[in-house]
Motif scaffolding. Structure first.
Motif, PDB file in Angstrom:
ATOM      1  N   GLY A 212       0.811  -1.210   0.000  1.00  0.00           N
ATOM      2  CA  GLY A 212       0.000   0.000   0.000  1.00  0.00           C
ATOM      3  C   GLY A 212       0.842   1.257   0.000  1.00  0.00           C
ATOM      4  O   GLY A 212       0.542   2.229  -0.707  1.00  0.00           O
ATOM      5  N   LYS A 213       1.903   1.244   0.789  1.00  0.00           N
ATOM      6  CA  LYS A 213       2.796   2.408   0.827  1.00  0.00           C
ATOM      7  C   LYS A 213       3.446   2.641  -0.534  1.00  0.00           C
ATOM      8  O   LYS A 213       3.581   3.786  -0.982  1.00  0.00           O
ATOM      9  N   VAL A 214       3.836   1.567  -1.201  1.00  0.00           N
ATOM     10  CA  VAL A 214       4.446   1.695  -2.530  1.00  0.00           C
ATOM     11  C   VAL A 214       3.437   2.251  -3.523  1.00  0.00           C
ATOM     12  O   VAL A 214       3.725   3.219  -4.250  1.00  0.00           O
ATOM     13  N   LEU A 215       2.246   1.644  -3.590  1.00  0.00           N
ATOM     14  CA  LEU A 215       1.260   2.078  -4.570  1.00  0.00           C
ATOM     15  C   LEU A 215       0.874   3.538  -4.374  1.00  0.00           C
ATOM     16  O   LEU A 215       0.788   4.302  -5.339  1.00  0.00           O
ATOM     17  N   PHE A 216       0.616   3.924  -3.132  1.00  0.00           N
ATOM     18  CA  PHE A 216       0.113   5.263  -2.873  1.00  0.00           C
ATOM     19  C   PHE A 216       1.207   6.287  -2.585  1.00  0.00           C
ATOM     20  O   PHE A 216       0.906   7.447  -2.271  1.00  0.00           O
ATOM     21  N   GLY A 217       2.459   5.878  -2.670  1.00  0.00           N
ATOM     22  CA  GLY A 217       3.566   6.812  -2.507  1.00  0.00           C
ATOM     23  C   GLY A 217       3.668   7.409  -1.130  1.00  0.00           C
ATOM     24  O   GLY A 217       3.996   8.589  -0.971  1.00  0.00           O
TER      25      GLY A 217
END
Length: 264
Positions: A257-262
């Protein structure tokens, strides 16, 4: 214990009116480290930003849900007279807020009697906006797999197919294209064979967990109001499907989630 990242919530829903602030404030101490709260029209987009500013663990997604085209109390109709193009123009400056991390919730819904031409035009406009702003898109797909997938193949956005209800085979090419797949309470239902097969096919690095709260509570709370803390049951079920520990599901989906949403 690893923290939960609930990548799809609707804490503005009236089901939370009595205890919204208390519940949101308590999420971190109850194991929920991050959430993405999703708007459905202009009015809710403004309110989502207010939640983002009030709570450090809340991030936002702004967009126009297809159901807003026909809902009388949605600002799409009540404020903009059904002119979703004007509403998109009004929402546009809000994407500059630093805690707005995605376009959505948007997509196609063929369950309700919503004019298909309008839905398709709106979804295409939001896909183009996602590419223009270089933000992920949160995709709503209800009984509209064919048209949804055709547009995802055409535009190739980054994002997540929320509350996934497609096949395992489709999940394979969607993730190969770079999209994430969101799983929630449905995967715990006894009759959810198709969703379980899809979860088995999705690689851990493309999997997200979500509630869609206040809806879709997992077993043993099915039919009751859902909130982000109940994702432990979803993680346990996914752990059984993937033959890993539930802590690994929580850790991997948090990082995904952190990767996808930056989010740092």
């Amino acid at each position: 214990m690893p923290q939960i990242f609930d990548t799809h919530t609707h804490y503005l829903a009236q089901q939370f009116d009595a205890d919204r602030d208390a519940l949101l404030a308590a999420l971190p101490q109850n194991g929920v480290g991050l959430i993405v709260d999703c708007a459905t029209d202009f009015e809710s987009s403004e309110k989502v930003i207010a939640l983002c500013e009030k709570y450090p663990h809340v991030y936002g997604a702004l967009g126009i849900h297809p159901e807003s085209i026909i809902e009388e109390d949605a600002s799409t109709r009540a404020r903009f007279g059904g002119d979703w193009r004007a509403e998109m123009t009004a929402i546009r400056p809000l994407y500059e807020h630093p805690k707005v991390v995605a376009i959505g919730e948007c997509g196609l819904d063929y369950y309700w009697p919503i004019p298909k031409d309008e839905q398709l035009a709106l979804f295409e406009a939001e896909l183009r906006l996602a590419l223009e702003l270089d933000k992920p898109i949160i995709v709503h797909d209800r009984e509209a797999h064919g048209d949804t997938y055709a547009l995802l193949k055409k535009y190739r956005p980054k994002g997540v197919v929320h509350c996934y209800s497609g096949s395992a085979d489709d999940a394979k090419w969607l993730t190969a294209q770079g999209l994430y797949i969101g799983f929630g309470g449905v995967v715990t239902f006894k009759n959810a064979r198709k969703t379980i097969e899809a979860a088995a096919a999705v690689p851990l690095d493309k999997m997200l967990i979500e509630t869609d709260c206040p809806y879709m509570a997992p077993v043993p709370y099915r039919g009751k109001r859902c909130d982000s803390t109940l994702l432990t049951y979803v993680a346990e079920t996914l752990a059984e499907i993937k033959n890993v520990g539930s802590d690994e599901i929580l850790t991997r989906t948090f990082e995904n989630g952190k990767v996808l949403f930056g989010i740092d």
